[in-house]
Design a protein around this motif. Sequence first.
Motif, mmCIF file in Angstrom:
data_model
loop_
_atom_site.group_PDB
_atom_site.id
_atom_site.type_symbol
_atom_site.label_atom_id
_atom_site.label_comp_id
_atom_site.label_asym_id
_atom_site.label_seq_id
_atom_site.Cartn_x
_atom_site.Cartn_y
_atom_site.Cartn_z
ATOM 1 N N GLN A 228 -35.470 19.638 -10.302
ATOM 2 C CA GLN A 228 -34.393 20.565 -11.158
ATOM 3 C C GLN A 228 -35.559 21.744 -12.088
ATOM 4 O OE1 GLN A 228 -31.147 19.095 -11.040
ATOM 5 N NE2 GLN A 228 -30.953 21.184 -10.893
ATOM 6 N N ASP A 229 -35.964 21.065 -12.585
ATOM 7 C CA ASP A 229 -37.499 22.715 -13.315
ATOM 8 C C ASP A 229 -37.380 23.049 -11.402
ATOM 9 O OD1 ASP A 229 -37.186 20.445 -15.486
ATOM 10 O OD2 ASP A 229 -38.865 19.856 -15.424
ATOM 11 N N GLU A 230 -38.202 22.888 -11.071
ATOM 12 C CA GLU A 230 -38.461 23.977 -9.899
ATOM 13 C C GLU A 230 -37.409 24.862 -9.443
ATOM 14 O OE1 GLU A 230 -39.249 20.725 -9.898
ATOM 15 O OE2 GLU A 230 -40.959 20.738 -9.542
ATOM 16 N N ILE A 231 -35.953 24.438 -9.333
ATOM 17 C CA ILE A 231 -34.723 24.895 -8.982
ATOM 18 C C ILE A 231 -34.654 25.931 -10.201
ATOM 19 C CG2 ILE A 231 -31.916 24.402 -8.639
ATOM 20 C CD1 ILE A 231 -32.839 22.152 -7.374
ATOM 21 N N MET A 251 -27.100 17.340 -13.976
ATOM 22 C CA MET A 251 -26.864 15.423 -13.382
ATOM 23 C C MET A 251 -28.448 15.724 -12.346
ATOM 24 S SD MET A 251 -23.644 16.100 -11.260
ATOM 25 C CE MET A 251 -23.758 13.940 -10.156
ATOM 26 N N GLY A 252 -29.503 16.077 -12.785
ATOM 27 C CA GLY A 252 -30.800 15.728 -12.637
ATOM 28 C C GLY A 252 -31.710 15.795 -13.488
ATOM 29 N N VAL A 253 -32.970 15.660 -12.837
ATOM 30 C CA VAL A 253 -34.131 15.717 -14.174
ATOM 31 C C VAL A 253 -34.591 16.681 -14.896
ATOM 32 C CG1 VAL A 253 -34.906 13.182 -12.493
ATOM 33 C CG2 VAL A 253 -35.550 15.425 -11.938
ATOM 34 N N LEU A 254 -33.885 17.936 -15.262
ATOM 35 C CA LEU A 254 -34.000 18.618 -15.955
ATOM 36 C C LEU A 254 -34.967 18.399 -17.580
ATOM 37 C CD1 LEU A 254 -33.443 21.814 -15.843
ATOM 38 C CD2 LEU A 254 -31.670 21.557 -17.709
ATOM 39 N N THR A 255 -36.395 19.025 -17.081
ATOM 40 C CA THR A 255 -36.939 19.157 -18.487
ATOM 41 C C THR A 255 -36.695 20.211 -19.255
ATOM 42 O OG1 THR A 255 -39.219 19.485 -17.639
ATOM 43 C CG2 THR A 255 -38.297 17.050 -17.070
#
Length: 317
Positions: A228-231, A251-255
């Motif tokens: 999610q961060d890369e996206i 819904m992802g691992v966004l930081t």
Amino acid sequence: MTVNNHIEEFHGLPVFDFVAAVYEGAELPEPDAVAWKIGVEYDAPKGWVERWSEFLAAVDPGRVTAVVVGEWSLDGPESFDEPLAAIIGAADRLPALRGLFIGDITYEENEISWIDMVDVTPVLTTFPLLTELVVRGASDESVEGEGVLLQPVRHEHLRALRFESGGLPAAVPRAVAASELPALERLEFWLGVQSYGGDVTLDDLAPFLDGARFPALRHLGLQDSELQDEIAAAVAHAPVVARLESLSLSMGVLTDQGATALLEGQPLTHLKALDLHHHFLSEPMQERLRQALPGVEIDLSEAGKPDDQHRYVAVAE
């Protein structure tokens, strides 16, 4: 949106459970007043195809505009082949069908990774006036010839397309990217995790970010990802964003790393909505987002702990 509960609305209509109504002897609504759900419970006396036949006989199928497919297996995970064939076989009796949701199945009934989906391209080729398609499930890559949920297709009227999976195979976005969908306004992928077959890369998503495809697109969802961060970093400089009305990186691992990339990229103040729910952002970063995007409806619900070493996507197994 989760897979913990059955959907209550689809295609702008309330969902009505046909099988439950028959069991209870309830009066049936007008054919075009609801999204008709047909599903069977574990160890039910009748199978899905039989219930589908009863549905077609009980209502005027010519006026049905939306159908929701619930659980179709009586004794565990089974492929969607037979229900799909039954739906396709009734196409001439469903001239008004515009919305189809395949797989309204909760965790309590089946893990999403156990919902064996098949190639749904025939839905689009058989129903040329369909405007909304949602597909929930996983491809059965253990079966020869399976593993692909879509082939490149041209469809003039499809406006909303969503694939929900705990591990989306890269073949799906590649097929969508190779398709001609001039009316497409909403596109969403639940990407999932590698351990459940999710092998989508940033390169696979690039066609949806360059702005050259799908000129009508107004909402893009690239969700439920370990990347999610890369996206988010890729989206920050994506030409397509300028014409979007809403964006979902939820819904992802966004930081904080991904959120920082978003804020340091192109302006997002034109968006009506930014969905980041289920994230791992710090409180200061959440406040920074609110301050930077005062006119945008931002969903920052379901916050995880930023320092959690075991970050997870919302939907996987």
